[in-house]
Design an enzyme around this catalytic site. Structure first.
Site, PDB file in Angstrom:
ATOM      1  N   ASP A 187       0.865  -1.185   0.000  1.00 12.60           N
ATOM      2  CA  ASP A 187       0.000   0.000   0.000  1.00 12.60           C
ATOM      3  C   ASP A 187       0.898   1.231   0.000  1.00 12.60           C
ATOM      4  OD1 ASP A 187      -1.760  -2.126   0.587  1.00 12.60           O
ATOM      5  OD2 ASP A 187      -3.078  -0.814   1.752  1.00 12.60           O
ATOM      6  N   LYS A 244     -10.347   0.191  -2.666  1.00  9.24           N
ATOM      7  CA  LYS A 244     -10.276   0.019  -1.221  1.00  9.24           C
ATOM      8  C   LYS A 244     -10.561   1.339  -0.513  1.00  9.24           C
ATOM      9  CE  LYS A 244      -7.095  -1.217   2.561  1.00  9.24           C
ATOM     10  NZ  LYS A 244      -5.745  -1.729   2.917  1.00  9.24           N
ATOM     11  N   LYS A 255      -6.986   3.305  -3.661  1.00  5.01           N
ATOM     12  CA  LYS A 255      -7.392   3.359  -2.254  1.00  5.01           C
ATOM     13  C   LYS A 255      -7.578   4.805  -1.825  1.00  5.01           C
ATOM     14  CE  LYS A 255      -5.461   2.063   2.304  1.00  5.01           C
ATOM     15  NZ  LYS A 255      -4.343   1.350   2.981  1.00  5.01           N
TER      16      LYS A 255
END
Length: 315
Positions: free
Chosen positions: A145, A251, A215
């Protein structure tokens, strides 16, 4: 799409040529979708699906190997009294805790996600960010991430941001000769991007650079995931697949704490993208406290009553 990223001017022209986001319409649609009523069997299915989509997260300076191992045990068996409870999708930790999580999750099938690239600020040189990524991948991370450089993005240095994502994507390839790579999730920190149009531009920029997931947030700022911002991401991945034939995951992270919140997001995914994205492979929740509420609601559906506060662990 190769011509789009051939130069900074071409990329700017493409990103600023994307359709503008109708903020009023966007907020009205998310409000309407949020009123959908989900009951009984459908609710039970949605709760189990939400549990299976969670990236169970601990990203604190006080994290210890013991805390990470306890979180992994909870991810494997969220409710020890009910073995039908699904496992979570991943455990998300800092890079130095990847090896601990990997060992604790052996044989479970749960992924290890590591934050990298000077999370959460993104304020570091590119060599430092690449080293951060390679270290996590070498330790066994299945997913990375990363955070974008919001300063560069907001200054209009789009090609710089594109190249950084592309280089981090390259650093996700394992150096063991297997030819495999960790999946890359690109965090925008949407609470700092100022406009919905910027969120749409960041989404396309990341996907063009090779993001496997886009995300919303780090969970470390005042404004994290919101339904309108997440809907912008959902529409972007839908349009990207229609344009280039590549499916990208989404996400939302930060601020999603209740079963009711999670179900609203699942309704939004279903109405916008359909079944293709309704799996942990393509949609995740970044959360730490959400799991406990899902477990409480799941137990209420099965027994007809809520348990006391000691029914779930406090992470």
């Amino acid at each position: 799409m190769a011509d789009v990223t051939a130069s900074d001017s071409a990329l700017r022209r493409f990103l600023h040529g994307l359709p503008g986001v109708d903020a009023v319409g966007l907020q009205a649609r998310t409000a309407t979708l949020g009123t959908r009523s989900i009951k009984t069997t459908a609710k039970a299915y949605a709760i189990d699906l939400a549990i299976s989509m969670i990236d169970l997260t601990t990203l604190e300076g006080a994290d210890t190997p013991g805390k990470v191992r306890a979180l992994c045990a909870k991810g494997i068996s969220p409710d020890p009294t009910d073995r039908t409870t699904p496992q979570v999708a991943a455990i998300c930790v800092y890079g130095d805790m990847v090896a601990t999580a990997k060992e604790a999750l052996t044989g479970s099938g749960i992924h290890v996600a590591a934050v990298a690239t000077a999370f959460p600020s993104g304020r570091a040189s590119l060599p430092v960010k690449l080293a951060d990524t390679r270290d996590a991948v070498a330790a066994g991370a299945d997913e990375i991430d990363m955070v974008i450089d919001r300063g560069a993005f907001l200054s209009g240095r789009y090609l710089e941001v594109f190249e950084e994502i592309r280089r981090v994507k390259e650093a996700c390839v394992r150096e063991d000769g297997s030819g495999t790579a960790a999946h890359l999730k690109v965090i925008f920190e949407t609470g700092e991007l100022q406009t919905y149009d910027n969120v749409r531009r960041a989404s396309w920029l990341a996907m063009l650079a090779g993001a496997d997931f886009i995300k919303t947030s780090t969970g470390k700022v005042a404004v994290n995931a919101t339904p309108p911002v997440t809907l912008v991401l959902l529409e972007a991945v839908r349009d990207f697949r229609a344009a280039v034939g590549v499916q990208v995951g989404v996400k939302p992270a930060g601020g999603i704490r209740t079963s009711k919140d999670a179900i609203k997001y699942l309704v939004m995914v279903n109405e916008t993208l359909g079944d293709d994205w309704l799996s942990p492979e393509w949609f995740r929740f970044g959360a730490s406290s959400l799991l406990n509420d899902l477990l409480m609601q799941r137990q209420k559906l099965s027994t007809g009553r809520y348990s006391g506060p000691d029914y779930v662990t406090v992470d």
